[in-house]
Design an enzyme around this catalytic site. Structure first.
Site, mmCIF file in Angstrom:
data_model
loop_
_atom_site.group_PDB
_atom_site.id
_atom_site.type_symbol
_atom_site.label_atom_id
_atom_site.label_comp_id
_atom_site.label_asym_id
_atom_site.label_seq_id
_atom_site.Cartn_x
_atom_site.Cartn_y
_atom_site.Cartn_z
ATOM 1 N N LYS A 29 0.804 -1.233 0.000
ATOM 2 C CA LYS A 29 0.000 0.000 0.000
ATOM 3 C C LYS A 29 0.831 1.274 0.000
ATOM 4 O O LYS A 29 0.422 2.264 -0.585
ATOM 5 C CB LYS A 29 -0.992 -0.009 1.163
ATOM 6 C CG LYS A 29 -0.356 0.164 2.526
ATOM 7 C CD LYS A 29 -1.378 0.089 3.646
ATOM 8 C CE LYS A 29 -0.701 0.297 4.984
ATOM 9 N NZ LYS A 29 -1.323 -0.435 6.074
ATOM 10 N N ARG A 37 -7.556 0.144 17.143
ATOM 11 C CA ARG A 37 -8.058 0.240 15.787
ATOM 12 C C ARG A 37 -8.925 -1.010 15.620
ATOM 13 O O ARG A 37 -9.836 -1.219 16.399
ATOM 14 C CB ARG A 37 -6.931 0.391 14.761
ATOM 15 C CG ARG A 37 -7.452 1.005 13.449
ATOM 16 C CD ARG A 37 -6.356 1.233 12.420
ATOM 17 N NE ARG A 37 -5.888 -0.014 11.823
ATOM 18 C CZ ARG A 37 -4.936 -0.069 10.903
ATOM 19 N NH1 ARG A 37 -4.341 1.029 10.479
ATOM 20 N NH2 ARG A 37 -4.557 -1.238 10.403
#
Ligand SMILES: *Cc1c(COP(=O)(O)O)cnc(C)c1O
Length: 335
Positions: free
Chosen positions: A16, A111
């Site tokens: 990414k 998260r």
């Protein structure tokens, strides 16, 4: 890679940071990663389109609306919601495949992931979902909360793995707990036994360990270089003239009076980079700030003369790399 294999840890290369640039992905595969991972379905599709057949992992928790595409491009995904896992299972059955699932556990970074006391129950549920197979459990640290991986928080994951195996009577193949923030533990020999999978982006792309930012031994830290063109060079005061209110991003900027300075404007901005994660490679230059499309660099102390039309090179950190690789305004040249 050697350090990881010495500790029986397999590595999935995370693309990414380079927006799944196929050449970067191929280089990772040449370097020996077991598979590739990205946070976005579109990026995994880009890798498939480039003819890459390695195992592909989706890192971001799938959107319920995209489960069909997830099953189409990814062999394995990280998950935390049983309803989404059921939807992945249905899509997999329609396609005639089995989709692999890693259940994410929140070990404190706040998260993604189920809370530790929900892990055994959720794993038992996943085992009953047709079309998916539970490959293992995982965790992510050092992202939202900035929590540093330790023997304690990663040890907890290994402990949970044992509990899941005892409760379900079946083995979990993967305990996926490492990222670029876990190399300190690995080097110190403190990685809890049983952690056998790392998802690594930054340490491969930039050669840096994510907790301290230090360059890892044997890693290359200059694989990426950003170059921007100078469009203006002028001598101006260092304090703006007039009453100062909000800047382009609704913060009130502060300035130090350093007298009259020579400043270069480069044609790149916050749309394409994060100025805080950039370092000029030309000696004596200092980044002053950026707006959407302009980067302002103090070149007063630069021993070589900077002129309009010159290209200025920068070393870039993760945040700037991520943005530059995603920006369609930044041309990518593979050397
Ligand atoms: C981005 C990401 C990684 C890779 O992180 P690096 O710090 O680049 O190694 C691993 N896991 C998840 C879930 C991610 O989103």
């Amino acid at each position: 890679m050697d350090l990881c294999s010495k500790h029986k840890v397999t590595v999935t290369g995370v693309t990414k940071g380079a927006c799944a640039h196929p050449d970067v992905a191929w280089a990772m595969l040449d370097g020996g990663v077991a598979g590739l991972a990205d946070s976005r379905v579109a990026n995994l599709a880009r890798l498939r389109k480039a003819g890459i057949r390695a195992e592909m992992m989706l890192l971001r928790i799938p959107m319920p609306s995209e489960t069909k595409s997830v099953v189409d491009v990814a062999d394995i995904s990280l998950n935390s919601e049983i309803s989404t896992i059921r939807s992945l299972g249905e899509a997999a059955i329609k396609k005639g495949v089995i989709h692999k699932v890693i259940l994410m556990v929140d070990t404190g970074d706040l998260r993604e992931g189920v809370w530790p006391d929900d892990v055994v129950r959720t794993c038992a549920e996943i085992r009953k979902v047709p079309g998916v197979t539970l490959e293992g459990i995982g965790t992510n640290l050092g992202c939202y909360g900035g929590v540093i991986p330790t023997e304690t928080n990663l040890g907890q994951l290994v402990h949970l793995k044992t509990q899941v195996e005892e409760a379900t009577g079946r083995r979990l193949r993967l305990v996926s707990a490492g990222t670029s923030a876990t190399f300190n533990l690995l080097q110190e020999g403190k990685l809890p036994e049983g952690i056998n999978h790392f998802r690594v982006g930054e340490a491969i792309l930039l050669g840096t360990e994510a907790v301290s930012g230090r360059v890892l031994p044997g890693a290359t830290s200059d694989c990426f270089r950003l170059v921007a063109e100078v469009v203006e060079v002028k001598t101006k005061p260092s304090l703006p003239i007039g009453e100062v209110g909000w800047d382009a991003f609704r913060t009130v900027p502060r300035f130090v009076d350093r007298g009259i300075r020579k400043r270069a404007i480069l044609s790149i901005g916050r749309q394409d980079i994060r100025p805080e994660a950039m370092e000029p490679l030309l000696a004596g230059c200092e980044i002053l700030g950026a707006s959407s499309d302009h980067l302002i660099v103090d070149v007063t102390d630069c021993p070589t003369e900077v002129r309009v039309g010159d290209e200025m090179p920068f070393r870039i950190g993760y945040g700037a790399l991520l943005q530059a690789m995603t920006s369609e305004y930044v041309e990518k040249v593979v050397l």
